[in-house]
Design an enzyme around this catalytic site. Structure first.
Site, short mmCIF file in Angstrom:
data_model
loop_
_atom_site.label_atom_id
_atom_site.label_comp_id
_atom_site.label_asym_id
_atom_site.label_seq_id
_atom_site.Cartn_x
_atom_site.Cartn_y
_atom_site.Cartn_z
N SER A 61 -19.78 -9.87 34.28
CA SER A 61 -18.97 -9.76 35.49
C SER A 61 -19.08 -8.33 35.98
O SER A 61 -19.39 -7.42 35.21
CB SER A 61 -17.51 -10.10 35.18
N TYR B 63 -10.40 -10.09 29.63
CA TYR B 63 -11.58 -10.54 30.37
C TYR B 63 -12.56 -9.38 30.56
O TYR B 63 -13.75 -9.49 30.26
CB TYR B 63 -11.15 -11.09 31.73
N LYS C 115 -16.36 -8.87 29.00
CA LYS C 115 -17.53 -8.78 29.87
C LYS C 115 -18.28 -7.46 29.66
O LYS C 115 -19.52 -7.41 29.76
CB LYS C 115 -17.11 -8.94 31.32
#
Length: 282
Positions: free
Chosen positions: A145, A159, A163
């Site tokens: 991401s 998150y 990533k």
């Protein structure tokens, strides 16, 4: 390097029931490749498989929890048994929680890291031996991401951490495969605003981990982020999939979807460089 795309090739995609994963599956099928679809949502992955079969594609669909290494081992074995080889592996499944770090429970961290980071690790552990033994042109795509490059965004701490780790794993893998002289390319996908269902990740959260206890402020931030996915800068999953295919064809590592992220990336790395102590290498 001979292409890993095209008729007779086989692509494996995790998180293939919706979003970028589904778009990747569609794109590979248009290349007349056989496609192995994996997703934790049985209904969605079966529906995707049926649509692709109706369009004439060769498809194998499996219900897979990427946080479970045995599921990935079974997926690799099934792919080779059905099609005889694998040419492209897309470790794409991803989820997110939405809370300040002080409010994230250990169960939240375990779930996000289990899918986003361990899912990639498990995919590599199961499929890399297959690709190495084949010694034929192949390609691995790991979905990270833009948060893995910029980070520091409130309420998505687990998150972003996962990533950033996927970016690092991918860079290391690229270096190791190059040193070994193997015909296996690596790309890391770092999308920004894309119209997917990652904002509703909790639909697939294991019951054993309980429900997320999201604060009101965190929910407001989630809704704000979600608005950017379909706003003026939002891309369709299909557009992202085309960028991924182009990267595979060009044997290109970085797949960054939005030009406007350039300024933020420059600012971040300028700040890092500004804090490197002066010395002989300055």
């Amino acid at each position: 390097m001979k292409q890993a795309l095209g008729p007779g090739r086989v692509a494996v995609v995790t998180g293939a029931g919706s979003g970028i994963g589904r778009a990747l599956a569609d794109a590979f099928a248009r290349e007349r490749m056989a496609v192995v679809l994996a997703d934790i949502d049985t209904a969605q992955v079966e529906a995707a498989a049926q649509e692709l079969r109706s369009a004439g594609a060769q498809v194998l669909a499996r219900t897979v929890d990427v946080a479970d290494p045995a599921d990935l081992d079974r997926l690799a074995a099934a792919a080779v048994e059905r099609f005889g080889h694998v040419d492209v592996v897309c470790n794409n499944a991803g989820v997110s929680t939405f809370n300040l770090i002080q409010d994230q429970r250990l169960e939240d961290w375990r779930w996000v890291l289990g899918v986003n980071l361990w899912g990639v690790v498990h995919g590599l552990h199961s499929f890399l031996p297959v690709l190495r033994d084949q010694a034929t042109p192949a390609h691995i795509v790991n979905t990270a991401s833009i948060a893995g490059l910029l980070s520091g965004v409130p309420v998505i701490g687990p998150y972003a951490a996962s990533k950033a780790a996927v970016v690092s794993v991918s860079e290391t893998l690229r270096a190791e495969l190059a040193l070994a002289g193997l015909p296996i390319g690596v790309s890391v996908l770092c999308p920004s605003s894309v119209d997917t269902r990652v904002m509703e990740s909790e639909r697939n959260r294991p019951a054993a981990l309980g429900s997320e206890r999201r604060s009101e402020a965190a929910e407001s931030m989630r809704l704000m982020i979600r608005g950017t996915l379909t706003g003026p800068t939002g891309l369709s999953p299909a557009a992202v999939a085309e960028r991924v295919l182009a990267a595979i064809r060009e044997d290109r590592f970085w797949v960054i979807t939005h030009a406007q992220e350039g300024a933020s990336l420059k600012n971040r790395f300028a700040d890092i460089l500004a804090h490197v102590p002066p010395g002989d290498g300055a």
